[in-house]
Motif scaffolding. Sequence first.
Motif, PDB file in Angstrom:
ATOM      1  N   LEU A   1       0.850  -1.184   0.000  1.00  0.00           N
ATOM      2  CA  LEU A   1       0.000   0.000   0.000  1.00  0.00           C
ATOM      3  C   LEU A   1       0.887   1.235   0.000  1.00  0.00           C
ATOM      4  N   THR A   2       0.705   2.091  -0.981  1.00  0.00           N
ATOM      5  CA  THR A   2       1.418   3.354  -1.019  1.00  0.00           C
ATOM      6  C   THR A   2       0.455   4.443  -0.575  1.00  0.00           C
ATOM      7  N   LEU A   3       0.743   5.038   0.586  1.00  0.00           N
ATOM      8  CA  LEU A   3      -0.139   6.035   1.174  1.00  0.00           C
ATOM      9  C   LEU A   3       0.361   7.430   0.812  1.00  0.00           C
ATOM     10  N   GLY A   4      -0.299   8.030  -0.164  1.00  0.00           N
ATOM     11  CA  GLY A   4       0.080   9.363  -0.604  1.00  0.00           C
ATOM     12  C   GLY A   4      -1.142  10.221  -0.775  1.00  0.00           C
ATOM     13  N   SER A   5      -1.288  10.863  -1.933  1.00  0.00           N
ATOM     14  CA  SER A   5      -2.486  11.659  -2.190  1.00  0.00           C
ATOM     15  C   SER A   5      -3.709  10.761  -2.264  1.00  0.00           C
ATOM     16  N   GLU A   6      -3.515   9.516  -2.741  1.00  0.00           N
ATOM     17  CA  GLU A   6      -4.542   8.480  -2.692  1.00  0.00           C
ATOM     18  C   GLU A   6      -3.868   7.191  -2.229  1.00  0.00           C
ATOM     19  N   VAL A   7      -4.430   6.044  -2.577  1.00  0.00           N
ATOM     20  CA  VAL A   7      -3.854   4.762  -2.163  1.00  0.00           C
ATOM     21  C   VAL A   7      -3.458   3.975  -3.406  1.00  0.00           C
ATOM     22  N   GLY A   8      -2.159   3.771  -3.580  1.00  0.00           N
ATOM     23  CA  GLY A   8      -1.669   2.985  -4.698  1.00  0.00           C
ATOM     24  C   GLY A   8      -1.090   1.679  -4.205  1.00  0.00           C
ATOM     25  N   GLY A   9      -0.426   0.980  -5.100  1.00  0.00           N
ATOM     26  CA  GLY A   9       0.241  -0.241  -4.680  1.00  0.00           C
ATOM     27  C   GLY A   9       0.080  -1.383  -5.651  1.00  0.00           C
ATOM     28  N   GLY A  10       0.276  -2.575  -5.142  1.00  0.00           N
ATOM     29  CA  GLY A  10       0.199  -3.765  -5.980  1.00  0.00           C
ATOM     30  C   GLY A  10      -0.087  -4.988  -5.141  1.00  0.00           C
ATOM     31  N   ILE A  11      -0.634  -6.011  -5.792  1.00  0.00           N
ATOM     32  CA  ILE A  11      -0.983  -7.259  -5.125  1.00  0.00           C
ATOM     33  C   ILE A  11      -0.157  -8.393  -5.704  1.00  0.00           C
TER      34      ILE A  11
END
Length: 306
Positions: free
Chosen positions: A128-138
């Motif tokens: 989970l990348t917590l920045g302006s929104e929520v990004g990331g990968g599974i």
Amino acid sequence: MKQYLVFDIGGTNLKYALLDNAGNIIEKNKKPTVKSGLNDFLKEMYEIADQYNGNFKGIAISCPGKIDVDNKIIHFGGSLPFLDGANIQKLFGDKYGVPVGVENDGKAAALAEMWLGALKDVVSGEMLTLGSEVGGGIVVGGQLIHGAHFQAGELSFMRYDMNCADWSGFTGQKGSAVNMIKRVNEALGNSNLEDGQKAFEAINAGNTQAVQIFEEYCADVANIILSVQAVVDGERVVIAGGISAQDIVIETIKKQYQALANKFYRVKNELTMPEIVRAKFENDANIYGALYALLLDINGQSEEAK
């Protein structure tokens, strides 16, 4: 050892680096991102690539948007809409006569952790990348999942509040670290609502208002992790983004996840809690991940995840 030119396209900066195939950065730099249009933007990228021409065996790119990794096409482009429809194979592969790869920035960060970081050797998990929104990968079966439309892991699109009438009720806003910091600074009366340092000074000092907002935010993140865990059954969740450098972030997300689980008997006793850890990579994550995506593609290993 072979060398590769890697670009990390961001809304603020265009980062670029020359790396070898073991992930060692030979040199790196950055420039402000050109936003005046595709032609001006490509001119900047070509000038950079021309400096290294003859010294790289491939070009890897990380950028925002929905990325067709099969055909090397960018869709939407996030904060750079002029990238919509850009064909990286034609624009760079054909021009320089080398293999090219392009990957979504959130997925690139997850790939960096899979290659050399906290997701290395993890069979199932997520980032989970917590920045302006929520990004990331599974990650499932040791592979980064792209999905049928290259949008797997776009957690911002999960509807968090079933009664919401707008985007504010989606995970992208509920899990936004930027929004949390703004709320803390607003409560404190700080003039710069985006000052993360001031916000965390108050949180770490135990300011009642700041702590309450922060703990509510971490509870939202814990709920996001719980929802994904029910689908993925991950062994590890990696938290990235600028706020992850604060020790209190990982600690509080863990505490809030446990508190959430304790409210529900079946969650506590049947659904295994994943390990929650900080990401290894920060500013250079997309550089490493974009290169790893290209190396997997060159070696034919990315086919298993499609």
